[in-house]
Design an enzyme around this catalytic site. Structure first.
Site, PDB file in Angstrom:
ATOM      1  N   GLY A 290      42.300  44.640  39.049  1.00  0.00           N
ATOM      2  CA  GLY A 290      43.720  44.455  38.081  1.00  0.00           C
ATOM      3  C   GLY A 290      44.714  43.760  39.261  1.00  0.00           C
ATOM      4  CB  ALA A 291      46.630  40.692  38.760  1.00  0.00           C
TER       5      ALA A 291
ATOM      6  CE  LYS B  49      38.161  40.904  33.070  1.00  0.00           C
ATOM      7  NZ  LYS B  49      37.434  40.317  34.383  1.00  0.00           N
TER       8      LYS B  49
ATOM      9  CG  ASP C  59      43.767  38.725  36.711  1.00  0.00           C
ATOM     10  OD1 ASP C  59      43.655  39.570  35.547  1.00  0.00           O
ATOM     11  OD2 ASP C  59      43.404  39.154  37.798  1.00  0.00           O
TER      12      ASP C  59
ATOM     13  CD  GLN D 295      36.670  45.192  33.326  1.00  0.00           C
ATOM     14  OE1 GLN D 295      36.140  45.110  32.329  1.00  0.00           O
ATOM     15  NE2 GLN D 295      36.842  44.174  34.266  1.00  0.00           N
TER      16      GLN D 295
ATOM     17  NE  ARG E 205      37.994  39.827  41.064  1.00  0.00           N
ATOM     18  CZ  ARG E 205      38.188  40.600  39.883  1.00  0.00           C
ATOM     19  NH1 ARG E 205      38.859  41.750  39.939  1.00  0.00           N
ATOM     20  NH2 ARG E 205      37.722  40.065  38.709  1.00  0.00           N
TER      21      ARG E 205
END
Ligand code: MRU
Length: 336
Positions: free
Chosen positions: A40-41, A235, A224, A183, A78
């Site tokens: 999760g950002a 996502k 994100d 998720q 990431r």
């Protein structure tokens, strides 16, 4: 972060097991982000800044060269989550003019903590603004997990739902299961259950069915990275939900702290999209479901063009995706 140790929920174990792990090395910090122990950002951003501060604390005589090496290792873990770059840049901006090793260590630790505190407060405010959009009885749809687990606290997309629920509104949430890593089914459903918010997990393919039947009042997701023109990476599958929502006249809101907006990135085409291991698609929970001998493609995110987005809910209010220039990048705190 307590002392020089980082504590994190092991998200890959949820919902079966709630396990807190301790992280003491740069290698473990990088691994926790790339293997999605933390994900999760904004949560990735928080782990990044604490990881940088921890690595600096562990250095013998920190200097610019050593610190940049650490930043670069973390930065690659990431690539789509802009909060990671934003947080690392924030801490770097506070320490690079210092030369005294003790001062560098202290400032890195303090600035990482203020960054994380400000991130939590931003998410709380997103909830307060987002709540104004939600009516009693609304049925909302969300994709992936943009809750407290994905942030420092409150969440982004789940923050308005949480606050609407606290304010006594009766809401229902359609939770996309979110293949390949689930998720939605594993984390969003877990969080909503903990909060006592009515919800149902649906197969990703079922969202259009409920939208076409007029059962979805609003889509809210996290992101994100938001590009300067209002295009949004989130996502994989978010784009499809937004297009189908648009087709059915359903508003689509994206909830994001300003730390997720990359003002240097002109459009969604310029957002780097992470490609993950094909086994995440070929397997479910470590068990092969795809035909042996087949390969898979696994982009982790897609880009929703600004034209499908009704508004972006931030800690400074709700903005039309075309008016992001109005945002005060200094913000209420200096992390904006
Ligand atoms: O791959 P993940 O689980 O890190 O992806 C998370 C998302 O797509 C979230 O919607 C996004 O990071 C926003 S989190 C508040």
């Amino acid at each position: 972060m307590v002392g020089n140790t980082i504590h994190s929920i092991e998200q890959n174990k949820l919902p079966e097991e709630f396990k807190i792990i301790t992280i003491d090395s740069l290698e473990d910090v990088a691994n926790s982000i790339s293997t999605m122990i933390i994900r999760g950002a904004p949560a990735i951003g928080a782990m990044g800044v604490f990881g940088l501060a921890q690595a600096i604390h562990n250095m013998d005589k920190p200097n610019e060269e050593k610190i940049i090496k650490v930043r670069d290792i973390l930065f690659k873990t990431r690539p789509t989550a802009y909060d990671l770059q934003h947080g690392l840049d924030y801490v770097m901006s506070k320490i690079l003019s210092e030369s005294d090793p003790d001062a560098i260590k202290r400032i890195a630790r303090d600035s990482a903590q203020s960054y994380v505190d400000a991130s939590a407060e931003a998410c709380r405010k997103i909830g307060v603004y987002g709540d104004t959009l939600i009516k009693d009885g609304d049925k909302l749809l969300t994709h992936c997990n943009a809750g407290a687990l994905a942030t420092v606290d409150y969440g982004t997309a789940l923050s308005p739902m949480r606050i609407a629920h606290e304010n006594g509104k009766n809401i229902f949430v359609f939770v996309d299961e979110t293949r390949p890593r689930l998720q939605g089914a594993k984390l969003t459903a877990f969080e909503l259950h903990q909060e006592g918010i009515n919800h149902a997990v649906i197969a990703d393919n079922a969202a259009g069915f409920y939208m076409a039947r007029g059962e979805v009042d609003m889509v809210i997701t996290g992101t994100d990275r938001v590009a300067a023109n209002g295009d949004v990476a989130n996502k994989i599958g978010t784009y499809e939900k937004a297009v189908v929502a648009h087709e059915n006249g359903i508003p689509v809101y994206i909830a994001a702290p300003i730390s997720t907006i990359d003002f240097t990135c002109p459009t969604g085409n310029d957002i780097p999209i992470e490609e993950r291991d094909e086994n995440e698609v070929l397997d479910v929970n470590g068990l092969r479901v795809a035909s042996q001998g087949s390969s898979a493609l696994n982009p982790a995110f897609d880009v929703t063009p600004a034209k499908y987005i009704t508004g972006i809910i931030t800690e400074q209010g709700i903005f039309n995706p075309g008016e992001l220039k109005k945002i005060n990048q200094g913000g209420d705190s200096d992390i904006g």
